[in-house]
Design a protein around this motif. Structure first.
Motif, short mmCIF file in Angstrom:
data_model
loop_
_atom_site.label_atom_id
_atom_site.label_comp_id
_atom_site.label_asym_id
_atom_site.label_seq_id
_atom_site.Cartn_x
_atom_site.Cartn_y
_atom_site.Cartn_z
N LEU A 114 35.72 44.93 8.00
CA LEU A 114 37.17 44.92 7.83
C LEU A 114 37.75 46.33 7.90
CD1 LEU A 114 37.49 42.50 4.76
CD2 LEU A 114 37.48 41.93 7.19
N HIS A 115 38.96 46.43 8.44
CA HIS A 115 39.78 47.62 8.36
C HIS A 115 40.94 47.32 7.41
CE1 HIS A 115 38.34 49.42 12.47
NE2 HIS A 115 37.38 49.31 11.57
N CYS A 116 41.07 48.11 6.37
CA CYS A 116 41.96 47.75 5.26
C CYS A 116 42.88 48.92 4.90
CB CYS A 116 41.15 47.35 4.03
SG CYS A 116 40.00 45.99 4.32
N TYR A 117 44.01 49.01 5.59
CA TYR A 117 45.03 50.01 5.28
C TYR A 117 46.06 49.33 4.39
CZ TYR A 117 42.79 52.78 8.90
OH TYR A 117 41.87 53.49 9.63
N TRP A 118 45.70 49.15 3.13
CA TRP A 118 46.42 48.26 2.24
C TRP A 118 46.88 48.98 0.98
CZ3 TRP A 118 42.17 43.91 2.00
CH2 TRP A 118 42.05 43.32 3.26
N MET A 119 47.85 48.40 0.34
CA MET A 119 48.16 48.74 -1.04
C MET A 119 47.03 48.22 -1.93
SD MET A 119 50.92 50.47 -0.87
CE MET A 119 51.59 50.48 -2.55
N HIS A 120 46.89 48.80 -3.11
CA HIS A 120 45.70 48.49 -3.90
C HIS A 120 45.62 47.02 -4.29
CE1 HIS A 120 48.82 49.36 -6.88
NE2 HIS A 120 48.11 48.67 -7.75
N ASN A 121 46.76 46.35 -4.52
CA ASN A 121 46.71 44.96 -4.95
C ASN A 121 46.23 44.03 -3.84
OD1 ASN A 121 47.55 45.48 -7.55
ND2 ASN A 121 49.73 45.25 -7.06
N ARG A 176 29.56 36.17 4.44
CA ARG A 176 28.70 37.34 4.65
C ARG A 176 29.12 38.44 3.69
NH1 ARG A 176 29.11 33.68 9.09
NH2 ARG A 176 27.46 34.11 10.61
N PRO A 177 28.22 39.39 3.41
CA PRO A 177 28.65 40.61 2.72
C PRO A 177 29.70 41.35 3.56
CG PRO A 177 26.25 40.44 2.78
CD PRO A 177 26.78 39.39 3.71
N LEU A 178 30.50 42.18 2.90
CA LEU A 178 31.57 42.92 3.58
C LEU A 178 31.23 44.39 3.70
CD1 LEU A 178 34.80 41.48 1.88
CD2 LEU A 178 33.48 40.53 3.80
N TRP A 179 31.56 44.94 4.86
CA TRP A 179 31.69 46.39 5.05
C TRP A 179 33.17 46.66 5.30
CZ3 TRP A 179 27.64 49.54 8.25
CH2 TRP A 179 26.38 49.44 7.65
N ILE A 180 33.73 47.62 4.57
CA ILE A 180 35.10 48.08 4.81
C ILE A 180 34.96 49.38 5.59
CG2 ILE A 180 37.34 48.53 3.78
CD1 ILE A 180 36.13 45.80 2.99
N SER A 181 34.98 49.28 6.91
CA SER A 181 34.60 50.45 7.71
C SER A 181 35.77 51.40 7.99
CB SER A 181 33.94 50.02 9.03
OG SER A 181 34.87 49.38 9.88
N GLU A 182 36.99 50.99 7.67
CA GLU A 182 38.14 51.90 7.64
C GLU A 182 39.03 51.45 6.49
OE1 GLU A 182 40.40 52.40 11.22
OE2 GLU A 182 38.62 52.56 12.51
N TRP A 183 39.46 52.41 5.66
CA TRP A 183 40.42 52.05 4.62
C TRP A 183 41.13 53.31 4.11
CZ3 TRP A 183 40.30 53.65 -0.58
CH2 TRP A 183 39.15 54.33 -0.97
N MET A 184 42.34 53.09 3.62
CA MET A 184 43.11 54.11 2.91
C MET A 184 44.01 53.38 1.92
SD MET A 184 44.42 56.90 5.72
CE MET A 184 45.04 57.97 4.40
N TYR A 185 44.71 54.16 1.13
CA TYR A 185 45.74 53.61 0.25
C TYR A 185 47.05 53.58 1.04
CZ TYR A 185 49.12 53.50 -3.63
OH TYR A 185 50.16 53.18 -4.48
N GLY A 186 47.35 52.40 1.60
CA GLY A 186 48.55 52.25 2.40
C GLY A 186 48.32 52.64 3.86
N ALA A 187 49.41 52.60 4.63
CA ALA A 187 49.33 52.86 6.07
C ALA A 187 50.54 53.66 6.53
CB ALA A 187 49.26 51.54 6.84
N ALA A 206 30.39 42.76 -5.89
CA ALA A 206 29.00 42.82 -5.46
C ALA A 206 28.87 42.53 -3.97
CB ALA A 206 28.16 41.84 -6.26
N PHE A 207 29.79 41.75 -3.41
CA PHE A 207 29.69 41.38 -1.99
C PHE A 207 30.18 42.48 -1.06
CE2 PHE A 207 33.64 39.56 -3.70
CZ PHE A 207 34.58 40.19 -2.91
N VAL A 208 30.80 43.53 -1.58
CA VAL A 208 31.16 44.70 -0.75
C VAL A 208 29.96 45.64 -0.74
CG1 VAL A 208 32.66 46.70 -0.49
CG2 VAL A 208 33.62 44.51 -1.21
N GLU A 209 29.27 45.72 0.40
CA GLU A 209 28.08 46.55 0.49
C GLU A 209 28.41 48.03 0.70
OE1 GLU A 209 24.57 43.65 2.19
OE2 GLU A 209 25.14 45.45 3.29
N ARG A 210 29.35 48.30 1.60
CA ARG A 210 29.69 49.70 1.89
C ARG A 210 31.17 49.81 2.24
NH1 ARG A 210 24.54 52.54 5.00
NH2 ARG A 210 22.93 51.36 3.90
N TYR A 211 31.72 50.98 1.98
CA TYR A 211 33.09 51.27 2.39
C TYR A 211 33.16 52.71 2.89
CZ TYR A 211 33.30 52.87 -2.55
OH TYR A 211 33.05 53.47 -3.77
#
Length: 432
Positions: free
Chosen positions: A338-345, A359-370, A402-407
């Motif tokens: 997943l790519h997650c440029y999201w607010m924290h909620n 499946r387990p999740l990898w968050i391979s791109e993320w920030m607080y907001g966009a 627990a299902f988020v393996e890496r970010y």
């Protein structure tokens, strides 16, 4: 062909665990134990560890990077009375968020033993290493029990992928010996006496925190991350960092090129293929047309990545279509990316998404907001302190799942950087 199953089982059971802050005397590990040293300075002046239970005992230094651990071996670690030497009578691996594990494996140890009978009986073969066939899985010979394997043992710290046809075609499963040996006394019917190809990888019991789009060792060290990726196959950054090869689109880098990147057991795949503004938007049919070649590497596969999550937060977008197509074909994809440029909620939606992807999740791109939404870090008047607060809230959530393996933090925007001009930034970077 069928979906991967990741099994963690051992007949002898998991190790016991002992934790100390520092080793100040002589300690012998003569039983099956994870001996964990938690302090920044793991050994006192005369502190030594001798691992004599070399089948299963391990030493874990939670706050000492692998490269530094290697430097401590000569003075502080013995393997069955002999001075520990990485790559000769032990192996030092990544562990946790910034630690190391010392496995008492000699250079001649074999990670896998297979048997022609159930319950580890009949003919056996241990003639397996980390070999590959041009980046792909290796076809078994008659001597290696082609189509005759009925049980197997896999040593801790390794992953094996089996397939039912030559060169990695056919039904596949991955087996991961993460915290203990895998001992399969019987096989599922679909694999029983049907395994024809294999591939083995070293496995790191690694933590979650990574850096996106940056394979610079100095940046990774400064931020204390354990994994990273770039826009190609990457390069060997062991022992301190696992650099993930990245198959960007069909067909670059090629499946074979990614498969030859032996420094990681995982592969990132197609980058935002449904984003029309991306460099190489591609259809589901195009992705599926090459998927078997990615499977043939034997590597643990990420799904194509989502496009900033805008239509994925209920788990009903393109990734669901992709996984439905994979599952319908009985193919293997191990991780949802997943790519997650999201607010924290918005990160509260991850459990719903994971329940649909299974499946387990990898968050391979993320920030607080966009930046394109002008929120979070990019809101009018937002300070570095605001960005740090948002990143902290998100990390707390990701660490709790627990299902988020890496970010992997995205450091490519004008604001919210964790690393800039060769240094960790004062607020967001210092926290990360």
């Amino acid at each position: 062909m069928a979906l991967t199953a990741l099994l963690h089982a051992a007949a002898w059971g998991a190790n016991t665990k002992t934790s100390v802050s520092q080793v100040t005397g002589s300690v012998t590990l003569s039983s099956n134990v994870d001996y964990v040293v938690t302090g920044e300075t793991p050994f006192g002046t005369v502190g030594t560890i001798d691992i004599t239970a070399t089948d299963h005992a391990v030493l874990i230094l939670e706050r000492t990077r692998p490269s530094a651990t290697i430097g401590l071996l000569a003075d502080h670690v013995r393997i069955a009375g002999q001075k520990a030497v990485n790559g000769q009578n032990c192996q030092v691996r990544l562990y946790g968020t910034r630690g190391a594990m010392v496995l008492p494996y000699s250079a001649t140890d074999k990670p896998l033993t297979v048997y022609s009978g159930q319950n580890f009986t009949g003919e056996q073969c241990s003639d397996f290493g980390l070999e590959n066939d041009g980046g792909y899985m290796v076809t078994l010979t008659d001597q290696k029990l082609n189509n005759r394997i009925r049980s197997f043992r896999l040593k801790r710290g390794y992953m094996v992928t089996f397939a039912t046809r030559r060169s990695g075609y056919g039904y596949q499963r991955c087996f991961i010996a993460n915290s203990e040996d895998v001992e399969m006394a019987t096989l599922p019917q679909i694999l029983d006496e049907k395994i024809t190809s294999y591939r083995i990888f070293k496995w790191n019991t690694a933590g979650k925190k990574g850096l996106a789009s940056n394979t610079d060792a100095a940046a990774c060290k400064a931020l204390n991350v354990i994994s990273c990726y770039g826009w190609d196959v990457g390069h060997d950054m062991q022992p301190d960092v696992e650099c993930i090869p990245h198959h960007l689109y069909e067909d670059y880098p090629t499946s074979a090129a990614c498969g030859k990147a032996t420094w990681a057991a995982h592969m990132k795949t197609n980058n935002e293929p449904r984003n029309s503004a991306d460099d190489n938007p591609q259809s589901l049919a195009t992705i599926l047309g090459n998927w078997q070649n990615l499977m043939r590497t034997g590597m643990r596969l990420c799904s194509p990545s989502s496009w900033d999550g805008s239509d994925y937060t209920d788990g009903s977008g393109f990734l669901k279509q992709f996984f439905d197509s994979i599952d319908a074909r009985g193919w293997r994809c191990d991780l949802a990316d997943l790519h997650c440029y999201w607010m924290h909620n918005t990160f509260d939606n991850l459990p719903t998404m994971q329940s649909k992807y299974k499946r387990p999740l990898w968050i391979s791109e993320w920030m607080y907001g966009a930046s394109w939404n002008k929120n979070g870090t990019f809101a009018s008047g937002a300070t570095d302190g605001d960005a740090k607060w948002g990143v902290e809230q998100i990390c707390n959530k990701l660490n709790s799942y627990a299902f988020v393996e890496r970010y992997f933090y995205w450091n490519g925007e004008s604001k919210g950087k964790v690393y800039s001009n060769g240094s960790v930034t004062s607020q967001v970077g210092a926290y990360y």
